[in-house]
Design an enzyme around this catalytic site. Structure first.
Site, PDB file in Angstrom:
ATOM      1  N   HIS A 178      -3.188  68.290 -31.510  1.00  0.00           N
ATOM      2  CA  HIS A 178      -4.037  68.784 -30.424  1.00  0.00           C
ATOM      3  C   HIS A 178      -4.385  70.266 -30.518  1.00  0.00           C
ATOM      4  O   HIS A 178      -5.312  70.719 -29.852  1.00  0.00           O
ATOM      5  CB  HIS A 178      -3.405  68.474 -29.059  1.00  0.00           C
ATOM      6  CG  HIS A 178      -3.565  67.018 -28.688  1.00  0.00           C
ATOM      7  ND1 HIS A 178      -3.020  65.995 -29.433  1.00  0.00           N
ATOM      8  CD2 HIS A 178      -4.228  66.408 -27.664  1.00  0.00           C
ATOM      9  CE1 HIS A 178      -3.333  64.831 -28.885  1.00  0.00           C
ATOM     10  NE2 HIS A 178      -4.061  65.057 -27.807  1.00  0.00           N
TER      11      HIS A 178
ATOM     12  N   ASN B 172       1.660  66.654 -28.287  1.00  0.00           N
ATOM     13  CA  ASN B 172       0.553  67.550 -28.627  1.00  0.00           C
ATOM     14  C   ASN B 172       0.272  67.581 -30.125  1.00  0.00           C
ATOM     15  O   ASN B 172      -0.573  68.352 -30.576  1.00  0.00           O
ATOM     16  CB  ASN B 172       0.839  68.970 -28.122  1.00  0.00           C
ATOM     17  CG  ASN B 172       0.935  68.995 -26.616  1.00  0.00           C
ATOM     18  OD1 ASN B 172       0.139  68.351 -25.934  1.00  0.00           O
ATOM     19  ND2 ASN B 172       1.927  69.689 -26.086  1.00  0.00           N
TER      20      ASN B 172
ATOM     21  N   GLU C 126      -5.153  58.659 -31.337  1.00  0.00           N
ATOM     22  CA  GLU C 126      -3.988  58.785 -30.432  1.00  0.00           C
ATOM     23  C   GLU C 126      -2.973  57.691 -30.748  1.00  0.00           C
ATOM     24  O   GLU C 126      -1.767  57.877 -30.574  1.00  0.00           O
ATOM     25  CB  GLU C 126      -4.416  58.715 -28.959  1.00  0.00           C
ATOM     26  CG  GLU C 126      -5.298  59.873 -28.473  1.00  0.00           C
ATOM     27  CD  GLU C 126      -4.527  61.182 -28.214  1.00  0.00           C
ATOM     28  OE1 GLU C 126      -3.306  61.257 -28.465  1.00  0.00           O
ATOM     29  OE2 GLU C 126      -5.191  62.141 -27.762  1.00  0.00           O
TER      30      GLU C 126
ATOM     31  N   ARG D 291      -2.794  67.698   0.280  1.00  0.00           N
ATOM     32  CA  ARG D 291      -1.543  68.036  -0.435  1.00  0.00           C
ATOM     33  C   ARG D 291      -0.918  66.844  -1.173  1.00  0.00           C
ATOM     34  O   ARG D 291       0.265  66.840  -1.462  1.00  0.00           O
ATOM     35  CB  ARG D 291      -0.515  68.663   0.511  1.00  0.00           C
ATOM     36  CG  ARG D 291      -0.974  69.971   1.084  1.00  0.00           C
ATOM     37  CD  ARG D 291       0.199  70.848   1.442  1.00  0.00           C
ATOM     38  NE  ARG D 291      -0.268  72.134   1.895  1.00  0.00           N
ATOM     39  CZ  ARG D 291      -0.579  72.412   3.149  1.00  0.00           C
ATOM     40  NH1 ARG D 291      -0.467  71.494   4.090  1.00  0.00           N
ATOM     41  NH2 ARG D 291      -0.996  73.613   3.466  1.00  0.00           N
TER      42      ARG D 291
ATOM     43  N   HIS E 134     -12.751  63.268 -27.921  1.00  0.00           N
ATOM     44  CA  HIS E 134     -11.416  63.868 -27.956  1.00  0.00           C
ATOM     45  C   HIS E 134     -10.596  63.345 -29.142  1.00  0.00           C
ATOM     46  O   HIS E 134     -10.014  64.114 -29.913  1.00  0.00           O
ATOM     47  CB  HIS E 134     -10.693  63.601 -26.635  1.00  0.00           C
ATOM     48  CG  HIS E 134      -9.277  64.075 -26.626  1.00  0.00           C
ATOM     49  ND1 HIS E 134      -8.933  65.412 -26.711  1.00  0.00           N
ATOM     50  CD2 HIS E 134      -8.101  63.377 -26.579  1.00  0.00           C
ATOM     51  CE1 HIS E 134      -7.612  65.516 -26.712  1.00  0.00           C
ATOM     52  NE2 HIS E 134      -7.085  64.301 -26.636  1.00  0.00           N
TER      53      HIS E 134
ATOM     54  N   LYS F 232       5.074  56.241 -25.399  1.00  0.00           N
ATOM     55  CA  LYS F 232       4.681  57.316 -24.484  1.00  0.00           C
ATOM     56  C   LYS F 232       5.584  57.313 -23.240  1.00  0.00           C
ATOM     57  O   LYS F 232       6.038  58.370 -22.775  1.00  0.00           O
ATOM     58  CB  LYS F 232       3.214  57.150 -24.072  1.00  0.00           C
ATOM     59  CG  LYS F 232       2.793  58.101 -22.964  1.00  0.00           C
ATOM     60  CD  LYS F 232       1.858  59.179 -23.367  1.00  0.00           C
ATOM     61  CE  LYS F 232       1.804  60.298 -22.338  1.00  0.00           C
ATOM     62  NZ  LYS F 232       0.542  60.954 -22.191  1.00  0.00           N
TER      63      LYS F 232
ATOM     64  N   GLU G 262       7.413  68.456 -19.485  1.00  0.00           N
ATOM     65  CA  GLU G 262       7.213  69.099 -20.789  1.00  0.00           C
ATOM     66  C   GLU G 262       8.067  70.360 -20.945  1.00  0.00           C
ATOM     67  O   GLU G 262       7.593  71.420 -21.337  1.00  0.00           O
ATOM     68  CB  GLU G 262       5.729  69.414 -21.029  1.00  0.00           C
ATOM     69  CG  GLU G 262       5.422  69.594 -22.502  1.00  0.00           C
ATOM     70  CD  GLU G 262       3.924  69.653 -22.812  1.00  0.00           C
ATOM     71  OE1 GLU G 262       3.173  68.778 -22.367  1.00  0.00           O
ATOM     72  OE2 GLU G 262       3.537  70.595 -23.506  1.00  0.00           O
TER      73      GLU G 262
ATOM     74  N   ARG H 121       8.492  66.449 -24.692  1.00  0.00           N
ATOM     75  CA  ARG H 121       7.141  65.935 -24.428  1.00  0.00           C
ATOM     76  C   ARG H 121       6.089  66.676 -25.235  1.00  0.00           C
ATOM     77  O   ARG H 121       5.023  66.146 -25.520  1.00  0.00           O
ATOM     78  CB  ARG H 121       6.820  66.007 -22.927  1.00  0.00           C
ATOM     79  CG  ARG H 121       5.447  65.428 -22.615  1.00  0.00           C
ATOM     80  CD  ARG H 121       5.202  65.208 -21.136  1.00  0.00           C
ATOM     81  NE  ARG H 121       3.867  64.667 -20.928  1.00  0.00           N
ATOM     82  CZ  ARG H 121       3.446  64.145 -19.791  1.00  0.00           C
ATOM     83  NH1 ARG H 121       4.246  64.084 -18.751  1.00  0.00           N
ATOM     84  NH2 ARG H 121       2.212  63.676 -19.678  1.00  0.00           N
TER      85      ARG H 121
ATOM     86  N   LYS I 138       0.103  63.644 -16.194  1.00  0.00           N
ATOM     87  CA  LYS I 138      -0.645  64.896 -16.388  1.00  0.00           C
ATOM     88  C   LYS I 138      -2.053  64.670 -15.864  1.00  0.00           C
ATOM     89  O   LYS I 138      -2.746  63.756 -16.305  1.00  0.00           O
ATOM     90  CB  LYS I 138      -0.724  65.251 -17.871  1.00  0.00           C
ATOM     91  CG  LYS I 138       0.450  66.048 -18.385  1.00  0.00           C
ATOM     92  CD  LYS I 138       0.138  66.581 -19.772  1.00  0.00           C
ATOM     93  CE  LYS I 138       1.344  67.287 -20.352  1.00  0.00           C
ATOM     94  NZ  LYS I 138       1.101  67.704 -21.753  1.00  0.00           N
TER      95      LYS I 138
HETATM   96  N1  GLY Z   1      -1.396  63.776 -23.559  1.00  0.00           N
HETATM   97  C1  GLY Z   1      -0.231  64.520 -23.778  1.00  0.00           C
HETATM   98  C2  GLY Z   1       0.806  64.308 -22.718  1.00  0.00           C
HETATM   99  O1  GLY Z   1       0.670  63.417 -21.900  1.00  0.00           O
HETATM  100  O2  GLY Z   1       1.754  65.040 -22.675  1.00  0.00           O
END
Ligand code: GLY
Length: 359
Positions: free
Chosen positions: A244, A241, A180, A116, A261, A223, A233, A237, A138
């Site tokens: 993407h 994207n 990116e 967990r 990617h 970031k 998000e 956030r 993420k």
């Molecule tokens: N890679 C997109 C994010 O971290 O939200």
């Protein structure tokens, strides 16, 4: 050591950067008040280059997964969890991920579900990993139906960036990571765009390590700001994207074999720029500013032979769809416009335009 802070609902953490940090990972973790990880996970490419030394420096056992996107799946998670159980890892321990976005997404996810949830640290070795994947918590894996369809928000305890790792990154991966960087610069540090244009291939790979560190940390700052404000998000956030929606569709339509990617995101940024221009969100000059920074990264794997309908069908399955259709993030002069509904027909038209422009 250069550092910045990322806020998180679970536990705020730092991103630290210094040349040579990987070879001294044990020391770096101790200096940050963290225990040595018992298990360090990497892939077959990064292990001999960087992860063996990193594991030795912290006395961790090294687990190696096959390099590549195909490893980001249930089977690898199950294998990893089994190996951690065999080694008797318990909840109070830490695991480490040394590698690119595949490794950090996968290990972060395995850490999120093991007993967990156990703590993990990310040591990204690719440009995509350093400026994007390893920051923000993420984690996840791919399903056959699409990328990152299963995952968890599970932030690392620390992100350790060693810009020297970029020295061994193939030129193609560096250029792909550049997409990116362009995205991040567009969102929060436009001053980086001319820098990227000047630095890009053929000289991209030959940059001094201090220049890489500065570039990476400027992106990491953007970031970190975005995810600190909206970790889950719920709103802003989603700006990350940008590029993407088409990017993920291109990867899926080619079974993750043709594009790295970042290369798929580069096409996605070019498509988003065209859509932004069509909708009057972007001036011609801003559209050119974004598109030329992407083009400066170098040639991309082609799209001319792809069936537009197949790509459109993958767009239709995007995670950001709801009953109203697929919500795109589109660039605007001032940043981005979120939640832009783009019909499949319009997406098809723009994709066909891109195909023509590229052939
Ligand atoms: N890679 C997109 C994010 O971290 O939200």
């Amino acid at each position: 050591m250069q550092r910045l802070q990322v806020e998180s609902r679970l536990a705020s953490y730092q991103v630290v950067a210094e040349p040579g940090a990987l070879g001294r990972l044990g020391e770096v973790l101790a200096a940050e008040g963290l225990a040595a990880p018992r298990s360090l996970v990497s892939d077959t490419v990064v292990a001999p280059l960087w992860a063996q030394a990193a594991a030795a420096s912290c006395g961790a056992s090294l687990l190696t997964i096959p390099a590549g996107e195909a490893s980001k799946c249930w089977a690898t998670v199950e294998d990893l969890l089994g190996r951690w159980l065999e080694r008797g890892l318990h909840r109070g321990e830490l695991v480490a991920a040394v590698g690119g976005g595949v490794v950090s997404d996968l290990v972060g996810f395995a850490a999120a579900v093991f007993l967990r949830g156990i703590a993990w640290v990310a040591a990204p070795t690719t440009l995509v990993g350093m400026v994007d994947a390893a920051i923000g918590g993420k984690t996840g894996i791919n399903l056959e139906r699409g990328k990152n369809l299963v995952g968890a928000f599970w932030p690392p305890r620390l992100v350790v960036i060693d810009p020297q790792a970029l020295r061994t990154l193939p030129a193609r991966e560096l250029a792909a990571g550049g997409a990116e960087v362009v995205k991040t610069a567009w969102l929060g540090d436009r001053g980086l765009l001319p820098v990227i244009r000047d630095m890009a291939q053929p000289r991209f790979g030959a940059l001094p390590v201090e220049v890489w560190q500065e570039l990476v940390m400027r992106c990491a700052t953007v970031k970190a700001g975005v995810v600190s404000a909206d970790e889950r998000e719920a709103g802003p956030r989603a700006a990350l994207n940008l590029g993407h929606t088409l990017g993920h569709a291109l990867e899926a339509a080619t079974a993750y074999r043709r594009f790295l990617h970042g290369e798929a995101v580069a096409w996605g940024l070019l498509a988003a720029a065209r859509l932004g221009r069509r909708r009057g969100l972007l001036s011609p000059a801003a559209c050119e500013e974004l598109s030329s920074a992407v083009r400066a990264l170098g040639p991309l794997p082609g799209i001319a032979d792809l069936a537009a309908e197949a790509v459109a069908s993958h767009i239709g399955r995007d995670k950001k769809r709801d009953d109203g259709g697929v919500a795109w993030v589109l660039p605007s002069d001032g940043g981005v416009a979120l939640g832009q509904r783009v019909t499949i027909d319009e997406a098809l038209e723009v994709f066909t335009e891109l195909q023509k422009a590229a052939s």
